[in-house]
Write a protein that holds these residues in place. Structure first.
Motif, short mmCIF file in Angstrom:
data_model
loop_
_atom_site.label_atom_id
_atom_site.label_comp_id
_atom_site.label_asym_id
_atom_site.label_seq_id
_atom_site.Cartn_x
_atom_site.Cartn_y
_atom_site.Cartn_z
N GLY A 138 0.82 -1.21 0.00
CA GLY A 138 0.00 0.00 0.00
C GLY A 138 0.85 1.25 0.00
O GLY A 138 0.54 2.22 -0.70
N SER A 139 1.94 1.24 0.78
CA SER A 139 2.83 2.40 0.82
C SER A 139 3.52 2.63 -0.51
O SER A 139 3.71 3.77 -0.94
CB SER A 139 3.87 2.21 1.93
N LEU A 140 3.89 1.54 -1.20
CA LEU A 140 4.54 1.67 -2.50
C LEU A 140 3.60 2.30 -3.52
O LEU A 140 4.03 3.10 -4.37
CB LEU A 140 5.00 0.29 -2.99
N PHE A 141 2.31 1.96 -3.44
CA PHE A 141 1.34 2.57 -4.36
C PHE A 141 1.31 4.08 -4.16
O PHE A 141 1.40 4.85 -5.12
CB PHE A 141 -0.05 1.97 -4.13
N PHE A 142 1.20 4.52 -2.91
CA PHE A 142 1.10 5.96 -2.65
C PHE A 142 2.43 6.66 -2.85
O PHE A 142 2.46 7.86 -3.17
CB PHE A 142 0.55 6.20 -1.24
N ALA A 143 3.54 5.94 -2.68
CA ALA A 143 4.83 6.52 -3.03
C ALA A 143 4.90 6.77 -4.54
O ALA A 143 5.40 7.80 -5.00
CB ALA A 143 5.96 5.60 -2.60
N GLY A 144 4.36 5.83 -5.31
CA GLY A 144 4.29 6.02 -6.75
C GLY A 144 3.39 7.18 -7.13
O GLY A 144 3.71 7.96 -8.05
N VAL A 145 2.28 7.31 -6.43
CA VAL A 145 1.37 8.44 -6.68
C VAL A 145 2.09 9.76 -6.44
O VAL A 145 1.95 10.71 -7.22
CB VAL A 145 0.12 8.34 -5.78
N LEU A 146 2.86 9.81 -5.37
CA LEU A 146 3.62 11.03 -5.05
C LEU A 146 4.58 11.39 -6.18
O LEU A 146 4.62 12.53 -6.65
CB LEU A 146 4.37 10.83 -3.74
N ILE A 147 5.34 10.40 -6.64
CA ILE A 147 6.30 10.65 -7.72
C ILE A 147 5.58 11.04 -9.00
O ILE A 147 6.01 11.95 -9.73
CB ILE A 147 7.17 9.40 -7.96
N GLY A 148 4.46 10.38 -9.28
CA GLY A 148 3.69 10.68 -10.49
C GLY A 148 3.15 12.09 -10.49
O GLY A 148 3.14 12.77 -11.53
N ASN A 149 2.70 12.55 -9.32
CA ASN A 149 2.20 13.92 -9.22
C ASN A 149 3.28 14.93 -9.59
O ASN A 149 3.02 15.89 -10.33
CB ASN A 149 1.72 14.20 -7.79
N VAL A 150 4.48 14.71 -9.07
CA VAL A 150 5.57 15.66 -9.29
C VAL A 150 6.07 15.61 -10.73
O VAL A 150 6.37 16.64 -11.34
CB VAL A 150 6.72 15.38 -8.31
N PHE A 151 6.14 14.41 -11.29
CA PHE A 151 6.73 14.24 -12.62
C PHE A 151 5.76 14.61 -13.74
O PHE A 151 6.10 15.37 -14.66
CB PHE A 151 7.21 12.80 -12.80
N PHE A 152 4.55 14.08 -13.68
CA PHE A 152 3.63 14.25 -14.79
C PHE A 152 2.97 15.62 -14.84
O PHE A 152 2.57 16.07 -15.91
CB PHE A 152 2.54 13.17 -14.75
N GLY A 153 2.85 16.29 -13.69
CA GLY A 153 2.24 17.62 -13.69
C GLY A 153 3.01 18.61 -14.55
O GLY A 153 2.46 19.15 -15.53
N PRO A 154 4.28 18.87 -14.24
CA PRO A 154 5.06 19.79 -15.09
C PRO A 154 5.21 19.29 -16.53
O PRO A 154 5.25 20.09 -17.46
CB PRO A 154 6.43 19.82 -14.39
#
Length: 479
Positions: free
Chosen positions: A80-96
């Motif tokens: 579960g933590s790995l999923f939300f860690a991925g979400v965090l990285i995705g937010n930062v990378f894909f937004g810009p």
């Protein structure tokens, strides 16, 4: 005027939230820990433990398949933590990235790979492959959900942003409830994971036909392409006369991605631009506090025993009353976005404090559980408003980057929330005191942000700093 084609595009974005809710809640059911009995014997290693374990509950999950018990039980939480860690990285990378190259290509790429990694989850031959797939699904989910929300907002005029943002979050809550029902009827975890992921294939095929955001095209200097998109939509709406009249002026301060490369506005502008700097810092703390209070109250409410499928559905449905309240208050001139968000955050903090003070054995209606659920309703309302509010506070040129940074701080709050209860060792009231102070302090800081109700949307950073823009705002507000 919202035409039929716009409505289809935005409704597709709403229904898409059900798919994202299923992916976000997947570990709750496929990682369920059933009742079990361990016989007396040698439990010195995991292989010996497996020989002496008997599951007394008819549950099929990753726990029963890979015997994630005792020393191995942490692997369920880790997934579960790995999923939300991925979400965090995705937010930062894909937004810009979507601010640079466009909403549609980023959205479709992330959706395609999320579906692929989602099937990898369902057919994982080992826990290690399963855990890696959850990280990658989270990575794609974080970027895709962010871009989908912004794309849905930019398809419609600012007058509809509050409504579309609220309906998007409401559909996500409905998706959580539907996932609980799906899990009730589909018990094998691999079949459940496959069923939850399969709608993504249909959504991908439908989204291929959607146009690029005309707002993004306009803000990046692609005026002719923006006109073509608007004309295409007008024709699809059956309004050929309006299509012939579509003519846009060159957006001041816009930068063509193809010509200027990386010289356009981006992530660093959120912290170097005079107006955006403090706005970003305050919003990051508000998002962080929303997440911290939300998950803190959820953990308190989840202490109640009961049917796990009903519990999943209940924690989705309890959020629904928050959204009509949002729609009502944020469109009132005397309340607006800022005051309503701050009030809901402060009330959620106070509700969390009352949850600590009221005994669990109190009356049927007024007890710790009901107050915790009330707190979740309130913080859900604040969460909904902060999505809409943040979208309006950032110019189109850096909107996805701004949402990405704020969503990143939101994930940090969610990751830290499970560790706060350990502060009970210092004092029994300490965890809920933290949640209370977080909600109230975020509400107070939120009052420092400008109101956006009935104010024009900025497209570029130049507009944000332009004295002419502020004169327009004052004229519009005063009229």
């Amino acid at each position: 005027n919202l035409g039929l084609y716009y409505l289809l595009g935005t409704q597709l974005g709403f229904v898409f939230q059900v798919y994202m809710a299923c992916q976000s809640m997947l570990i709750v059911l496929i990682g369920a820990i059933p009742e079990y009995h361990i016989e007396q014997g040698d439990h010195s290693n995991h292989e010996e433990l497996i020989k002496h374990v008997t599951f007394t509950e008819d549950v099929n999950s990753i726990v029963t398949e890979w015997f994630l018990l005792k020393q191995q039980s942490y692997k369920v939480s880790l997934a579960g933590s790995l999923f939300f860690a991925g979400v965090l990285i995705g937010n930062v990378f894909f937004g810009p990235l979507s601010d640079k190259i466009g909403r549609k290509p980023v959205f479709l790429t992330a959706l395609f790979f999320e579906v692929v990694f989602g099937y990898a989850t369902a057919f994982a031959p080992s826990y290690e492959v399963f855990a890696l797939s959850r990280l990658l699904v989270g990575l794609m989910n974080g970027g895709m959900s962010l871009v989908c929300f912004v794309l849905t907002q930019e398809y419609v005029g600012k007058a509809y942003w509050a409504m579309t943002g609220t309906l998007t979050n409401m559909t996500f809550a409905v998706g959580i409830a539907l996932f609980g029902a799906l899990g009730y009827y589909i018990r094998p975890w691999r079949t459940l994971a496959t069923a939850a992921n399969s709608p993504g294939v249909l959504f991908f095929l439908l989204c291929v036909t959607l146009p690029e955001s005309p707002r993004w095209l306009y803000s990046r200097g692609y005026t002719e392409k923006a006109e073509e998109v608007l004309q295409y939509i007008a024709v699809r709406n059956g309004n050929s006369n309006a299509a012939a009249k579509v003519k846009l002026r060159m957006c001041p301060g816009s930068v063509k991605t193809g010509n200027q490369g990386n010289n356009g506005p981006g992530f660093l502008d959120l912290f170097t631009h005079t107006v955006l700097r403090w706005r970003t810092v305050v919003l990051m703390y508000v998002w962080y506090s929303c997440s911290l209070v939300y998950y803190g109250l959820t953990m308190n409410a989840s202490e109640d025993s009961g049917n796990r499928y009903f519990s999943v559905a209940m924690y989705g449905l309890v959020e629904l009353p928050a959204y009509p309240l949002c729609i009502y208050f944020i469109n009132k001139q005397w309340a607006g976005r800022r005051k309503t968000m701050a009030s809901f955050l402060a009330l959620a903090g106070l509700s969390c404090l009352c949850t600590m003070l009221v005994p669990v054995t109190a009356g049927a209606l007024f007890n710790a559980t009901s107050l915790a659920l009330l707190g979740k309703l309130l913080v859900s309302a604040a969460f909904n408003i902060v999505y809409v509010y943040t979208t309006e506070l950032y110019p189109t040129a850096v909107r996805n980057a701004g949402l990405g940074v704020c969503s990143m701080s939101c994930r940090v709050g969610g990751i830290l929330a499970p560790f706060v209860p350990s502060m009970r060792e210092l004092h029994t009231s300490m965890p809920f005191l933290v949640f209370c102070l977080s909600g109230i302090s975020a509400g107070c800081l939120g009052l420092l942000l400008p109101e956006t109700l009935n104010k024009p949307v900025t497209e570029t950073l130049d507009e944000l700093s332009s004295p002419a823009y502020h004169r327009i705002v004052e004229t519009k507000v005063g009229s």
